[in-house]
Design a protein around this motif. Structure first.
Motif, mmCIF file in Angstrom:
data_model
loop_
_atom_site.group_PDB
_atom_site.id
_atom_site.type_symbol
_atom_site.label_atom_id
_atom_site.label_comp_id
_atom_site.label_asym_id
_atom_site.label_seq_id
_atom_site.Cartn_x
_atom_site.Cartn_y
_atom_site.Cartn_z
ATOM 1 N N GLY A 1 -40.483 17.897 -28.085
ATOM 2 C CA GLY A 1 -40.072 17.310 -26.970
ATOM 3 C C GLY A 1 -40.583 17.193 -25.499
ATOM 4 O O GLY A 1 -40.289 17.392 -24.317
ATOM 5 N N THR A 2 -42.152 17.630 -25.506
ATOM 6 C CA THR A 2 -42.923 17.472 -24.554
ATOM 7 C C THR A 2 -43.498 16.431 -23.917
ATOM 8 O O THR A 2 -43.259 15.157 -24.695
ATOM 9 N N ALA A 3 -43.477 15.889 -22.401
ATOM 10 C CA ALA A 3 -43.638 14.697 -21.836
ATOM 11 C C ALA A 3 -45.067 14.193 -22.311
ATOM 12 O O ALA A 3 -45.298 13.297 -22.178
ATOM 13 N N ILE A 4 -45.961 15.605 -21.989
ATOM 14 C CA ILE A 4 -47.349 15.111 -22.065
ATOM 15 C C ILE A 4 -47.615 15.820 -24.052
ATOM 16 O O ILE A 4 -47.353 16.291 -23.892
ATOM 17 N N SER A 5 -48.750 14.464 -24.329
ATOM 18 C CA SER A 5 -49.318 14.830 -25.447
ATOM 19 C C SER A 5 -50.065 13.982 -25.279
ATOM 20 O O SER A 5 -50.528 12.410 -24.551
ATOM 21 N N GLY A 6 -51.556 14.180 -25.971
ATOM 22 C CA GLY A 6 -52.431 13.116 -26.517
ATOM 23 C C GLY A 6 -53.266 14.026 -27.567
ATOM 24 O O GLY A 6 -53.175 15.137 -27.710
ATOM 25 N N THR A 7 -54.116 12.860 -28.075
ATOM 26 C CA THR A 7 -55.461 13.780 -28.887
ATOM 27 C C THR A 7 -57.117 13.764 -28.009
ATOM 28 O O THR A 7 -57.798 14.375 -29.084
ATOM 29 N N ASN A 8 -56.688 13.788 -26.691
ATOM 30 C CA ASN A 8 -58.112 14.760 -25.956
ATOM 31 C C ASN A 8 -57.419 15.855 -25.624
ATOM 32 O O ASN A 8 -56.596 15.730 -24.336
ATOM 33 N N ALA A 9 -57.975 16.900 -25.321
ATOM 34 C CA ALA A 9 -57.501 18.468 -25.369
ATOM 35 C C ALA A 9 -57.799 18.110 -23.178
ATOM 36 O O ALA A 9 -56.882 18.517 -22.773
ATOM 37 N N ARG A 10 -59.142 17.649 -23.259
ATOM 38 C CA ARG A 10 -58.800 17.828 -21.599
ATOM 39 C C ARG A 10 -58.064 16.727 -20.831
ATOM 40 O O ARG A 10 -57.762 17.086 -19.938
ATOM 41 N N ASP A 11 -57.985 16.000 -21.648
ATOM 42 C CA ASP A 11 -56.604 15.157 -20.622
ATOM 43 C C ASP A 11 -55.439 15.580 -21.065
ATOM 44 O O ASP A 11 -54.773 15.053 -19.354
ATOM 45 N N VAL A 12 -55.424 16.439 -21.816
ATOM 46 C CA VAL A 12 -53.365 16.761 -21.836
ATOM 47 C C VAL A 12 -53.597 17.608 -21.331
ATOM 48 O O VAL A 12 -52.522 18.030 -19.570
ATOM 49 N N ALA A 13 -54.522 18.758 -20.887
ATOM 50 C CA ALA A 13 -54.364 20.091 -19.864
ATOM 51 C C ALA A 13 -55.111 19.399 -19.004
ATOM 52 O O ALA A 13 -53.920 19.831 -17.882
ATOM 53 N N MET A 14 -55.265 19.116 -17.791
ATOM 54 C CA MET A 14 -55.335 18.589 -17.229
ATOM 55 C C MET A 14 -55.006 17.325 -16.514
ATOM 56 O O MET A 14 -53.935 17.261 -14.976
ATOM 57 N N ALA A 15 -53.915 16.633 -17.501
ATOM 58 C CA ALA A 15 -52.553 16.216 -17.143
ATOM 59 C C ALA A 15 -51.158 17.419 -16.606
ATOM 60 O O ALA A 15 -50.425 17.118 -16.091
ATOM 61 N N ALA A 16 -51.549 18.322 -18.052
ATOM 62 C CA ALA A 16 -49.855 18.999 -17.869
ATOM 63 C C ALA A 16 -50.642 20.400 -16.959
ATOM 64 O O ALA A 16 -49.783 20.753 -15.911
ATOM 65 N N ARG A 17 -51.731 20.966 -16.086
ATOM 66 C CA ARG A 17 -51.966 21.822 -15.297
ATOM 67 C C ARG A 17 -51.285 23.138 -15.133
ATOM 68 O O ARG A 17 -49.991 23.777 -14.945
ATOM 69 N N ALA A 18 -50.859 23.547 -16.905
ATOM 70 C CA ALA A 18 -50.237 24.754 -17.008
ATOM 71 C C ALA A 18 -50.348 25.844 -16.494
ATOM 72 O O ALA A 18 -51.954 26.280 -16.299
ATOM 73 N N ASP A 19 -50.107 26.795 -16.427
ATOM 74 C CA ASP A 19 -50.188 28.076 -16.565
ATOM 75 C C ASP A 19 -51.016 28.714 -17.661
ATOM 76 O O ASP A 19 -51.628 30.096 -17.950
ATOM 77 N N VAL A 20 -50.725 28.348 -18.973
ATOM 78 C CA VAL A 20 -51.226 29.144 -20.318
ATOM 79 C C VAL A 20 -51.218 28.144 -20.754
ATOM 80 O O VAL A 20 -51.154 26.718 -21.006
ATOM 81 N N PHE A 21 -52.653 27.923 -21.392
ATOM 82 C CA PHE A 21 -53.620 26.947 -22.051
ATOM 83 C C PHE A 21 -54.161 27.308 -23.362
ATOM 84 O O PHE A 21 -54.538 28.671 -23.785
ATOM 85 N N CYS A 22 -53.160 27.495 -24.358
ATOM 86 C CA CYS A 22 -52.770 27.688 -25.743
ATOM 87 C C CYS A 22 -53.686 26.927 -27.135
ATOM 88 O O CYS A 22 -53.903 25.605 -27.075
ATOM 89 N N ASP B 1 -55.002 14.073 -34.606
ATOM 90 C CA ASP B 1 -54.843 14.038 -35.843
ATOM 91 C C ASP B 1 -53.565 13.498 -35.456
ATOM 92 O O ASP B 1 -52.339 14.047 -34.923
ATOM 93 N N GLU B 2 -53.502 11.780 -35.220
ATOM 94 C CA GLU B 2 -52.313 11.391 -34.202
ATOM 95 C C GLU B 2 -50.721 11.576 -35.057
ATOM 96 O O GLU B 2 -49.905 11.867 -34.776
ATOM 97 N N SER B 3 -50.493 11.994 -36.454
ATOM 98 C CA SER B 3 -49.432 12.351 -37.129
ATOM 99 C C SER B 3 -49.505 13.265 -37.077
ATOM 100 O O SER B 3 -48.193 13.378 -36.923
ATOM 101 N N ARG B 4 -49.986 14.102 -36.853
ATOM 102 C CA ARG B 4 -49.698 16.029 -36.357
ATOM 103 C C ARG B 4 -49.362 16.047 -35.458
ATOM 104 O O ARG B 4 -48.332 16.265 -35.294
#
Ligand code: NAD
Length: 363
Positions: free
Chosen positions: A50-71, A38-41
């Protein structure tokens, strides 16, 4: 300075925002990516965190961020695909919402992904951090109840919302003893079509390996907890032993009667109080493999199996042995077997949340 664990949060609804805020408030974590379809959410959450990475596709966001925790805090129909994204993104820990899944076939898939990857997984049964839950557990664990023979839990909210919580805390009060079998009954088809699909009312028994009996009731026919005003918190969870009982009311404190007297105290479920320790113990587990999170996946999965076995008992009759060995779609089994009769309510206040029962009553 200890480096911060980087976190991605997917699903920025009620619980996603709770998680993001709690991670941000803990100095051990930094939210680096957020996602919502949901774009507005998404825009609101990105601005808030204030995150630098955001998007509507979970895989794209996760692969761009490569975070320690995926929630992820999406609705319950999305589970194994989110776990897979978390694993593929290289996360060391996945934090997910309850319930584990909507059926055992999906639950098996989630479990095998989690086991196969070695990634740590936690499931958000965070009510247990409430001071009244902690006090109840402390009294039970102290031995003041004598030989504990029964653990019990009731809620007027429906199964996929509430039973996951109830079983988790009842199992905790019983030292997480494994379950050997269950037997259950259910009524009412109104909530089968809900996003948290459930029979309107389910009640059942659990035989635990340590001989303790579990008694569970969830939904429209479950008893009122008149001490609690807020409908969703009308939950009572406790243990009885040879020398007394101790129980917690989700929205109304705790009470205990033992050989040495009777006591009670306050406490009310509160996300602002319950989330910080839940999140801190994620850092503790990431820091040290020995500090296994109390809400670890293996524990949540044991509770999930009980819930699915109760549904199988409703559909097929009789007792169901645990652990489950074959996969099934328990919600389909319920849709095919639950009688087409309106559920009978335990109190008028339930009619608002169970309109099919209300209509049947009016007609
Ligand atoms: N632990 C608790 O105390 C507690 C309390 C309430 C809800 N829950 C659980 O939390 C989960 C979420 O509940 P909620 O109330 O936050 O729901 P919600 O509807 O408020 O939020 C879900 C969000 O996920 C987004 N979403 C849906 N599909 C998506 C996708 N493919 N990718 C990214 N985002 C997607 C939606 O747009 C929505 O913003 C449920 O499983 C629910 O059972 C737990």
């Amino acid at each position: 300075m200890t480096p911060k664990y980087r976190v991605v949060v997917v699903g920025m609804g009620k619980r996603g925002l709770h998680h993001a805020a709690a991670f941000q408030a803990n100095p051990r974590f930094q939210v680096v990516g957020v996602c919502d379809t949901d774009e507005s959410r998404l825009a609101a959450a990105a601005a808030k965190t204030g995150t630098a990475i955001s998007g509507t596709n979970a895989r794209d966001v996760a692969m761009a961020a490569r975070a320690d925790v995926f929630c992820f805090c999406t609705m319950p129909h999305l589970r194994s695909q989110m776990i897979r994204i978390g694993i593929d993104s290289g996360a060391r820990l996945i934090a997910m919402e309850k319930p584990v899944a909507l059926n055992s076939a999906e639950g098996f898939a989630v479990r095998s992904l989690a086991h196969g990857s070695g990634v740590k997984v936690v499931v958000s049964h965070q009510h247990r951090y409430g001071e009244h839950y902690q006090k109840t557990k402390e009294i039970i664990a102290s031995g003041a109840l004598g030989r504990v023979h029964t653990v019990y839990a009731t809620a007027t909210g429906w199964m996929m919302h509430m039973l996951s919580h109830l079983i988790d805390y009842a199992r905790w009060f019983n030292d997480e003893a494994p379950a050997e079998w269950v037997m259950a009954q259910a009524a009412g088809r109104g909530k089968l079509a809900d996003a948290h699909p459930s029979p309107d009312y389910i009640g059942g028994f659990v035989q635990f390996a340590n001989g303790v009996r579990g008694i569970l009731e969830c939904g429209a026919g479950a008893p009122d907890v008149p001490e609690v005003d807020y409908w969703w918190r009308k939950c009572r969870i406790g243990a009885q032993g040879t020398d007394g009982f101790a129980e917690v009311l989700t929205g109304g404190g705790w009470r205990a009667v033992t050989k040495s007297g009777s006591w009670s105290g306050g406490g009310c479920m509160n996300y602002d109080l319950d989330m910080p320790p839940y999140i801190q113990q994620i850092a503790d587990w990431l820091d040290d493999d020995a500090k296994v999170h109390p809400c670890n996946f293996a524990s949540a999965y044991a509770g999930f199996e009980i819930m699915m076995a109760l549904c199988r008992s409703v559909a097929n009759g009789g007792q169901v042995a645990l652990p489950l060995t074959d996969a099934a779609d328990e919600m389909r089994m319920l849709r095919e077997s639950l009688p087409d009769r309106p559920v009978l309510l335990s109190m008028a206040a339930n009619a608002k949340e169970y309109p099919t029962a209300q209509q049947a009553k009016a007609g």
